[in-house]
Design a protein around this motif. Sequence first.
Motif, mmCIF file in Angstrom:
data_model
loop_
_atom_site.group_PDB
_atom_site.id
_atom_site.type_symbol
_atom_site.label_atom_id
_atom_site.label_comp_id
_atom_site.label_asym_id
_atom_site.label_seq_id
_atom_site.Cartn_x
_atom_site.Cartn_y
_atom_site.Cartn_z
ATOM 1 N N ALA A 179 0.824 -1.204 0.000
ATOM 2 C CA ALA A 179 0.000 0.000 0.000
ATOM 3 C C ALA A 179 0.861 1.259 0.000
ATOM 4 O O ALA A 179 0.582 2.215 -0.741
ATOM 5 C CB ALA A 179 -0.935 -0.010 1.207
ATOM 6 N N VAL A 180 1.907 1.276 0.808
ATOM 7 C CA VAL A 180 2.791 2.446 0.859
ATOM 8 C C VAL A 180 3.504 2.633 -0.477
ATOM 9 O O VAL A 180 3.581 3.750 -1.010
ATOM 10 C CB VAL A 180 3.802 2.302 2.024
ATOM 11 N N ALA A 181 4.018 1.543 -1.049
ATOM 12 C CA ALA A 181 4.698 1.629 -2.340
ATOM 13 C C ALA A 181 3.728 2.100 -3.427
ATOM 14 O O ALA A 181 4.081 2.926 -4.274
ATOM 15 C CB ALA A 181 5.301 0.278 -2.709
ATOM 16 N N GLY A 182 2.507 1.597 -3.397
ATOM 17 C CA GLY A 182 1.507 2.030 -4.371
ATOM 18 C C GLY A 182 1.159 3.499 -4.229
ATOM 19 O O GLY A 182 1.009 4.218 -5.226
ATOM 20 N N TYR A 183 1.064 3.958 -2.998
ATOM 21 C CA TYR A 183 0.762 5.375 -2.756
ATOM 22 C C TYR A 183 1.860 6.262 -3.344
ATOM 23 O O TYR A 183 1.588 7.215 -4.069
ATOM 24 C CB TYR A 183 0.611 5.635 -1.258
ATOM 25 N N PHE A 184 3.131 5.957 -3.003
ATOM 26 C CA PHE A 184 4.224 6.778 -3.504
ATOM 27 C C PHE A 184 4.380 6.659 -5.016
ATOM 28 O O PHE A 184 4.752 7.629 -5.679
ATOM 29 C CB PHE A 184 5.533 6.433 -2.801
ATOM 30 N N LEU A 185 4.076 5.513 -5.566
ATOM 31 C CA LEU A 185 4.150 5.354 -7.014
ATOM 32 C C LEU A 185 3.135 6.255 -7.695
ATOM 33 O O LEU A 185 3.456 6.930 -8.684
ATOM 34 C CB LEU A 185 3.902 3.887 -7.395
ATOM 35 N N LEU A 186 1.917 6.306 -7.149
ATOM 36 C CA LEU A 186 0.889 7.150 -7.748
ATOM 37 C C LEU A 186 1.142 8.626 -7.506
ATOM 38 O O LEU A 186 0.906 9.459 -8.385
ATOM 39 C CB LEU A 186 -0.493 6.761 -7.219
ATOM 40 N N VAL A 187 1.627 8.984 -6.325
ATOM 41 C CA VAL A 187 1.834 10.403 -6.007
ATOM 42 C C VAL A 187 3.053 10.954 -6.743
ATOM 43 O O VAL A 187 2.989 12.029 -7.343
ATOM 44 C CB VAL A 187 1.979 10.586 -4.482
ATOM 45 N N GLU A 188 4.161 10.244 -6.706
ATOM 46 C CA GLU A 188 5.413 10.764 -7.264
ATOM 47 C C GLU A 188 5.563 10.496 -8.764
ATOM 48 O O GLU A 188 6.246 11.245 -9.452
ATOM 49 C CB GLU A 188 6.610 10.150 -6.523
ATOM 50 N N HIS A 189 4.953 9.436 -9.253
ATOM 51 C CA HIS A 189 5.168 9.054 -10.655
ATOM 52 C C HIS A 189 3.852 8.860 -11.399
ATOM 53 O O HIS A 189 3.734 7.965 -12.237
ATOM 54 C CB HIS A 189 6.000 7.769 -10.726
ATOM 55 N N ALA A 190 2.878 9.693 -11.108
ATOM 56 C CA ALA A 190 1.556 9.538 -11.721
ATOM 57 C C ALA A 190 1.621 9.640 -13.243
ATOM 58 O O ALA A 190 0.927 8.894 -13.951
ATOM 59 C CB ALA A 190 0.593 10.576 -11.168
ATOM 60 N N GLU A 191 2.449 10.537 -13.751
ATOM 61 C CA GLU A 191 2.516 10.700 -15.213
ATOM 62 C C GLU A 191 3.084 9.467 -15.902
ATOM 63 O O GLU A 191 2.861 9.256 -17.094
ATOM 64 C CB GLU A 191 3.320 11.953 -15.590
ATOM 65 N N HIS A 192 3.816 8.645 -15.160
ATOM 66 C CA HIS A 192 4.349 7.409 -15.735
ATOM 67 C C HIS A 192 3.358 6.241 -15.600
ATOM 68 O O HIS A 192 3.421 5.286 -16.361
ATOM 69 C CB HIS A 192 5.658 7.010 -15.057
ATOM 70 N N VAL A 193 2.472 6.323 -14.620
ATOM 71 C CA VAL A 193 1.564 5.219 -14.316
ATOM 72 C C VAL A 193 0.266 5.312 -15.116
ATOM 73 O O VAL A 193 -0.232 4.301 -15.618
ATOM 74 C CB VAL A 193 1.267 5.174 -12.803
ATOM 75 N N PHE A 194 -0.292 6.505 -15.239
ATOM 76 C CA PHE A 194 -1.611 6.658 -15.860
ATOM 77 C C PHE A 194 -1.716 6.119 -17.288
ATOM 78 O O PHE A 194 -2.750 5.563 -17.655
ATOM 79 C CB PHE A 194 -2.079 8.108 -15.791
#
Length: 118
Positions: free
Chosen positions: A21-36
């Motif tokens: 959950a923590v890794a997913g949160y930081f992935l979405l917050v810090e790297h949203a432009e790469h994930v979306f």
Amino acid sequence: MSKKSSFWCSKSGFAALLMIAVAGYFLLVEHAEHVFPFLPYLFLLMCPLMHLFMHGNHNHGGHKHDAKQEEEFSPSPEHRHENFIEQSEQNDAYREGYIEGLKAAREEANQKENKHEQ
């Protein structure tokens, strides 16, 4: 006979879920432009993964069945594809149970209608 608890219900499993959950949160917050751009593919990937992981409680593999026990619970090949008419012609109890179920459903529907009218 003790039932083995799931990994995800243990302390280690809870810690793993928390880290995910923590890794997913930081992935979405810090790297949203790469994930979306990959979200549609992630949703498609979830289907087979859910299929694999959700079948874990069916107790497939590694255990043997008693042949007599399997015969009791699995229908014979000639009875697998019978419809209601064929089944009811061979089994009076099946037909009577089916008819009783229909009567009970009709009575319940009538009771609901009467409640709505009042």
